[in-house]
Scaffold this motif. Structure first.
Motif, PDB file in Angstrom:
ATOM      1  N   SER A  18      77.356 160.976  15.159  1.00 51.80           N
ATOM      2  CA  SER A  18      78.614 160.210  14.701  1.00 51.80           C
ATOM      3  C   SER A  18      77.852 158.745  14.998  1.00 51.80           C
ATOM      4  O   SER A  18      77.685 157.521  13.775  1.00 51.80           O
ATOM      5  N   LEU A  19      77.604 157.723  16.295  1.00 52.53           N
ATOM      6  CA  LEU A  19      76.839 156.891  16.643  1.00 52.53           C
ATOM      7  C   LEU A  19      75.699 157.460  14.724  1.00 52.53           C
ATOM      8  O   LEU A  19      75.302 155.545  15.432  1.00 52.53           O
ATOM      9  N   ASP A  20      74.527 157.799  14.920  1.00 52.44           N
ATOM     10  CA  ASP A  20      73.587 157.643  13.642  1.00 52.44           C
ATOM     11  C   ASP A  20      74.438 156.750  12.638  1.00 52.44           C
ATOM     12  O   ASP A  20      73.899 156.423  12.531  1.00 52.44           O
ATOM     13  N   ASP A  21      74.874 158.068  12.297  1.00 52.80           N
ATOM     14  CA  ASP A  21      76.264 157.416  11.050  1.00 52.80           C
ATOM     15  C   ASP A  21      76.388 156.132  11.069  1.00 52.80           C
ATOM     16  O   ASP A  21      76.271 155.415   9.842  1.00 52.80           O
ATOM     17  N   GLU A  22      77.201 155.825  12.130  1.00 51.74           N
ATOM     18  CA  GLU A  22      77.522 154.252  12.306  1.00 51.74           C
ATOM     19  C   GLU A  22      76.054 153.189  12.197  1.00 51.74           C
ATOM     20  O   GLU A  22      76.537 152.059  11.638  1.00 51.74           O
ATOM     21  N   LEU A  23      75.429 153.304  12.825  1.00 48.42           N
ATOM     22  CA  LEU A  23      74.398 152.915  13.257  1.00 48.42           C
ATOM     23  C   LEU A  23      73.813 152.728  11.134  1.00 48.42           C
ATOM     24  O   LEU A  23      73.156 151.283  11.254  1.00 48.42           O
ATOM     25  N   LYS A  52      74.488 152.858   9.295  1.00 48.55           N
ATOM     26  CA  LYS A  52      75.250 151.969   8.146  1.00 48.55           C
ATOM     27  C   LYS A  52      75.281 150.732   8.082  1.00 48.55           C
ATOM     28  O   LYS A  52      75.810 149.775   7.499  1.00 48.55           O
ATOM     29  N   SER A  53      75.341 149.774   9.419  1.00 48.82           N
ATOM     30  CA  SER A  53      75.812 148.568  10.211  1.00 48.82           C
ATOM     31  C   SER A  53      73.690 148.754   9.084  1.00 48.82           C
ATOM     32  O   SER A  53      73.750 146.892   9.326  1.00 48.82           O
ATOM     33  N   LYS A  90      74.178 146.977   5.706  1.00 47.72           N
ATOM     34  CA  LYS A  90      75.242 145.807   5.301  1.00 47.72           C
ATOM     35  C   LYS A  90      74.168 144.557   5.161  1.00 47.72           C
ATOM     36  O   LYS A  90      73.339 144.268   5.876  1.00 47.72           O
TER      37      LYS A  90
END
Length: 96
Positions: A82-87, A89-90, A93
């Motif tokens: 989950s953290l890897d996916d969030e990073l 995505k960010s 951007k």
């Protein structure tokens, strides 16, 4: 600053292996009657019964521990994913 590397395949494989081991131990079931029925001597039968009862108690604790550890490994994998996916995505951007 150092990079953190997480082996998702290792965590996934570890979870599967822990579950397989847990199922093996859990599937051993009750076998006291099978063993004690073939033992003739009463002293030996009592010793076997004591051993089996002790084994069953410890096996149950082991099964519970394997389940807890498996859930912890799976939770660790999910949290890092989950953290890897969030990073990721960010990082994609576009700046304003």
């Amino acid at each position: 600053m150092s990079d953190l590397t997480v082996d998702f395949e290792l965590l996934k494989t570890s979870t599967k292996q822990l579950n397989a081991i847990r199922k093996e131990f859990k599937g051993l079931g009750e076998w006291k009657d099978d063993i004690t029925s073939v033992v003739g001597a009463s002293e030996l039968r009592r010793a076997m019964t004591d051993f089996i009862d002790n084994w069953d108690d410890n096996r149950k604790r082991l099964v519970e521990s394997l389940e807890k550890v498996g859930k912890m490994v799976e939770g660790t994998r999910d949290a890092f994913k989950s953290l890897d996916d969030e990073l990721a995505k960010s990082g994609k951007k576009k700046p304003k």
